[in-house]
Design a protein around this motif. Structure first.
Motif, PDB file in Angstrom:
ATOM      1  N   ALA A  29       0.824  -1.217   0.000  1.00 51.41           N
ATOM      2  CA  ALA A  29       0.000   0.000   0.000  1.00 51.41           C
ATOM      3  C   ALA A  29       0.857   1.265   0.000  1.00 51.41           C
ATOM      4  O   ALA A  29       0.474   2.276  -0.575  1.00 51.41           O
ATOM      5  CB  ALA A  29      -0.939  -0.007   1.202  1.00 51.41           C
ATOM      6  N   PHE A  30       2.021   1.207   0.636  1.00 49.21           N
ATOM      7  CA  PHE A  30       2.875   2.388   0.741  1.00 49.21           C
ATOM      8  C   PHE A  30       3.997   2.405  -0.296  1.00 49.21           C
ATOM      9  O   PHE A  30       4.861   3.285  -0.248  1.00 49.21           O
ATOM     10  CB  PHE A  30       3.449   2.495   2.163  1.00 49.21           C
ATOM     11  N   SER A  31       3.994   1.458  -1.230  1.00 46.97           N
ATOM     12  CA  SER A  31       5.050   1.402  -2.245  1.00 46.97           C
ATOM     13  C   SER A  31       5.047   2.655  -3.104  1.00 46.97           C
ATOM     14  O   SER A  31       4.011   3.216  -3.411  1.00 46.97           O
ATOM     15  CB  SER A  31       4.871   0.167  -3.134  1.00 46.97           C
ATOM     16  N   ARG A  32       6.250   3.059  -3.476  1.00 40.53           N
ATOM     17  CA  ARG A  32       6.455   4.234  -4.308  1.00 40.53           C
ATOM     18  C   ARG A  32       7.410   3.848  -5.440  1.00 40.53           C
ATOM     19  O   ARG A  32       8.333   3.074  -5.228  1.00 40.53           O
ATOM     20  CB  ARG A  32       7.076   5.356  -3.499  1.00 40.53           C
ATOM     21  N   PRO A  33       7.221   4.406  -6.619  1.00 39.22           N
ATOM     22  CA  PRO A  33       8.069   4.000  -7.752  1.00 39.22           C
ATOM     23  C   PRO A  33       9.557   4.279  -7.549  1.00 39.22           C
ATOM     24  O   PRO A  33      10.385   3.460  -7.915  1.00 39.22           O
ATOM     25  CB  PRO A  33       7.530   4.812  -8.928  1.00 39.22           C
ATOM     26  N   ASP A  34       9.889   5.424  -6.978  1.00 42.23           N
ATOM     27  CA  ASP A  34      11.303   5.807  -6.900  1.00 42.23           C
ATOM     28  C   ASP A  34      11.810   6.002  -5.478  1.00 42.23           C
ATOM     29  O   ASP A  34      12.798   6.710  -5.273  1.00 42.23           O
ATOM     30  CB  ASP A  34      11.519   7.105  -7.693  1.00 42.23           C
ATOM     31  N   ASP A  35      11.163   5.399  -4.494  1.00 44.12           N
ATOM     32  CA  ASP A  35      11.571   5.602  -3.109  1.00 44.12           C
ATOM     33  C   ASP A  35      11.153   4.384  -2.290  1.00 44.12           C
ATOM     34  O   ASP A  35      10.332   3.581  -2.729  1.00 44.12           O
ATOM     35  CB  ASP A  35      10.909   6.867  -2.545  1.00 44.12           C
ATOM     36  N   ALA A  36      11.703   4.281  -1.112  1.00 42.87           N
ATOM     37  CA  ALA A  36      11.311   3.204  -0.202  1.00 42.87           C
ATOM     38  C   ALA A  36       9.841   3.378   0.176  1.00 42.87           C
ATOM     39  O   ALA A  36       9.328   4.494   0.223  1.00 42.87           O
ATOM     40  CB  ALA A  36      12.180   3.230   1.053  1.00 42.87           C
ATOM     41  N   ALA A  37       9.181   2.276   0.446  1.00 42.84           N
ATOM     42  CA  ALA A  37       7.774   2.322   0.846  1.00 42.84           C
ATOM     43  C   ALA A  37       7.637   2.993   2.201  1.00 42.84           C
ATOM     44  O   ALA A  37       6.786   3.871   2.385  1.00 42.84           O
ATOM     45  CB  ALA A  37       7.185   0.914   0.887  1.00 42.84           C
ATOM     46  N   ILE A  38       8.471   2.586   3.141  1.00 37.19           N
ATOM     47  CA  ILE A  38       8.382   3.109   4.508  1.00 37.19           C
ATOM     48  C   ILE A  38       9.785   3.432   5.005  1.00 37.19           C
ATOM     49  O   ILE A  38      10.693   2.604   4.910  1.00 37.19           O
ATOM     50  CB  ILE A  38       7.679   2.099   5.440  1.00 37.19           C
ATOM     51  N   HIS A  39       9.935   4.624   5.552  1.00 38.28           N
ATOM     52  CA  HIS A  39      11.204   5.065   6.109  1.00 38.28           C
ATOM     53  C   HIS A  39      11.146   4.900   7.621  1.00 38.28           C
ATOM     54  O   HIS A  39      10.466   5.680   8.300  1.00 38.28           O
ATOM     55  CB  HIS A  39      11.468   6.543   5.783  1.00 38.28           C
ATOM     56  N   ARG A 153      -4.781   8.563   4.130  1.00 35.98           N
ATOM     57  CA  ARG A 153      -5.097   9.440   5.259  1.00 35.98           C
ATOM     58  C   ARG A 153      -3.957   9.691   6.230  1.00 35.98           C
ATOM     59  O   ARG A 153      -3.980  10.680   6.960  1.00 35.98           O
ATOM     60  CB  ARG A 153      -6.278   8.869   6.051  1.00 35.98           C
ATOM     61  N   ILE A 154      -2.987   8.772   6.285  1.00 36.57           N
ATOM     62  CA  ILE A 154      -1.930   8.925   7.292  1.00 36.57           C
ATOM     63  C   ILE A 154      -0.563   8.636   6.680  1.00 36.57           C
ATOM     64  O   ILE A 154       0.252   7.919   7.228  1.00 36.57           O
ATOM     65  CB  ILE A 154      -2.201   8.029   8.534  1.00 36.57           C
ATOM     66  N   ASP A 155      -0.305   9.185   5.528  1.00 41.10           N
ATOM     67  CA  ASP A 155       1.007   9.052   4.898  1.00 41.10           C
ATOM     68  C   ASP A 155       1.849  10.241   5.340  1.00 41.10           C
ATOM     69  O   ASP A 155       2.083  11.180   4.587  1.00 41.10           O
ATOM     70  CB  ASP A 155       0.861   8.996   3.376  1.00 41.10           C
ATOM     71  N   ILE A 156       2.257  10.179   6.596  1.00 42.82           N
ATOM     72  CA  ILE A 156       3.024  11.261   7.222  1.00 42.82           C
ATOM     73  C   ILE A 156       4.268  10.663   7.868  1.00 42.82           C
ATOM     74  O   ILE A 156       4.411   9.441   7.947  1.00 42.82           O
ATOM     75  CB  ILE A 156       2.158  12.026   8.262  1.00 42.82           C
ATOM     76  N   ASP A 160       5.242  12.468  13.296  1.00 41.84           N
ATOM     77  CA  ASP A 160       3.856  12.948  13.219  1.00 41.84           C
ATOM     78  C   ASP A 160       2.862  11.823  13.489  1.00 41.84           C
ATOM     79  O   ASP A 160       1.828  12.043  14.123  1.00 41.84           O
ATOM     80  CB  ASP A 160       3.583  13.585  11.865  1.00 41.84           C
ATOM     81  N   ILE A 161       3.161  10.609  13.007  1.00 38.64           N
ATOM     82  CA  ILE A 161       2.283   9.475  13.301  1.00 38.64           C
ATOM     83  C   ILE A 161       2.277   9.198  14.802  1.00 38.64           C
ATOM     84  O   ILE A 161       1.227   8.962  15.394  1.00 38.64           O
ATOM     85  CB  ILE A 161       2.709   8.212  12.526  1.00 38.64           C
ATOM     86  N   MET A 162       3.453   9.229  15.406  1.00 41.00           N
ATOM     87  CA  MET A 162       3.554   8.985  16.844  1.00 41.00           C
ATOM     88  C   MET A 162       2.728  10.014  17.619  1.00 41.00           C
ATOM     89  O   MET A 162       1.952   9.659  18.510  1.00 41.00           O
ATOM     90  CB  MET A 162       5.017   9.028  17.290  1.00 41.00           C
ATOM     91  N   LYS A 163       2.862  11.279  17.265  1.00 36.98           N
ATOM     92  CA  LYS A 163       2.092  12.333  17.941  1.00 36.98           C
ATOM     93  C   LYS A 163       0.598  12.122  17.737  1.00 36.98           C
ATOM     94  O   LYS A 163      -0.193  12.282  18.665  1.00 36.98           O
ATOM     95  CB  LYS A 163       2.502  13.715  17.417  1.00 36.98           C
ATOM     96  N   PHE A 164       0.206  11.752  16.509  1.00 38.94           N
ATOM     97  CA  PHE A 164      -1.200  11.504  16.209  1.00 38.94           C
ATOM     98  C   PHE A 164      -1.742  10.351  17.062  1.00 38.94           C
ATOM     99  O   PHE A 164      -2.833  10.447  17.629  1.00 38.94           O
ATOM    100  CB  PHE A 164      -1.374  11.197  14.717  1.00 38.94           C
ATOM    101  N   ILE A 165      -0.987   9.273  17.153  1.00 37.84           N
ATOM    102  CA  ILE A 165      -1.444   8.108  17.920  1.00 37.84           C
ATOM    103  C   ILE A 165      -1.608   8.460  19.392  1.00 37.84           C
ATOM    104  O   ILE A 165      -2.627   8.138  20.011  1.00 37.84           O
ATOM    105  CB  ILE A 165      -0.499   6.905  17.721  1.00 37.84           C
ATOM    106  N   TYR A 166      -0.650   9.147  19.971  1.00 38.52           N
ATOM    107  CA  TYR A 166      -0.762   9.477  21.398  1.00 38.52           C
ATOM    108  C   TYR A 166      -1.835  10.525  21.661  1.00 38.52           C
ATOM    109  O   TYR A 166      -2.450  10.524  22.724  1.00 38.52           O
ATOM    110  CB  TYR A 166       0.596   9.875  21.969  1.00 38.52           C
TER     111      TYR A 166
END
Length: 183
Positions: A29-39, A153-156, A160-166
């Motif tokens: 779902a997070f795959s990108r053509p020219d970059d890693a899916a998840i950093h 909705r949460i491709d951040i 930012d994901i950590m802050k959102f979750i807490y």
């Protein structure tokens, strides 16, 4: 019968292929053509928390402005044994992520690169094929739909994901380590 924390952890440990399949679907779902899916493993862990626990996913999507009836969560998923998670040292984090990543890499399904201290995760061509096939299976179609919604909705960034979750689930921060988190 009331399940103990040991019962829950033991039952989840037996389901390693389920966890690997979920990670493949998430990376797809997070795959990108020219970059890693998840950093970063932290970003992977936070996204996987939302994907793995449908009740939290549902609350997260509502917090991001999605109407509850548009969130792809089945009623039975809200109270299954898999819906219970454990709070680890860094919040919603499964201690096996590095192991899962290594298994996916060893099977030739994922590529792991580093950028300084950041682990960059991608699917290999074979991993894309396997993940795409998994995403079409009846049993995993709801998971794939949720993974795509996470991307929308949460491709951040991880922080930012950590802050959102807490902010969205403040109860996670107040639990003792190794305490079960139930929706």
């Amino acid at each position: 019968m009331r399940l103990t924390l040991a019962d829950i952890v033991t039952s989840l440990d037996r389901d390693e292929p389920v966890h690997l399949a979920r990670m493949l679907i998430l990376l797809l779902a997070f795959s990108r053509p020219d970059d890693a899916a998840i950093h970063g493993i932290t970003k992977l862990a936070k996204l996987d928390f939302l994907l793995r626990y449908p009740s939290y996913f549902e609350r997260a999507m509502v917090a991001r402005g999605v109407a509850p009836e548009r969130v792809p969560v089945e009623p039975y998923e809200r109270r299954s044994v898999e819906a219970t998670m454990v709070r680890y040292r860094f919040g919603p984090w499964d201690h096996r992520y590095r192991r899962f990543i290594n298994i996916l890499s060893a099977k030739g399904l994922a590529r792991v690169d580093t950028d300084g201290r950041t682990v960059r995760l991608s699917l290999t061509a074979r991993g894309m094929e396997v993940a795409a096939a998994l995403a079409e299976e009846d049993a995993t179609k709801p998971l794939a739909a949720r993974a795509r919604m996470l991307r929308q909705r949460i491709d951040i960034g991880a922080t930012d994901i950590m802050k959102f979750i807490y902010a969205t689930f403040p109860e996670i921060a107040t639990l003792a380590y190794d305490e079960a988190i139930t929706p």
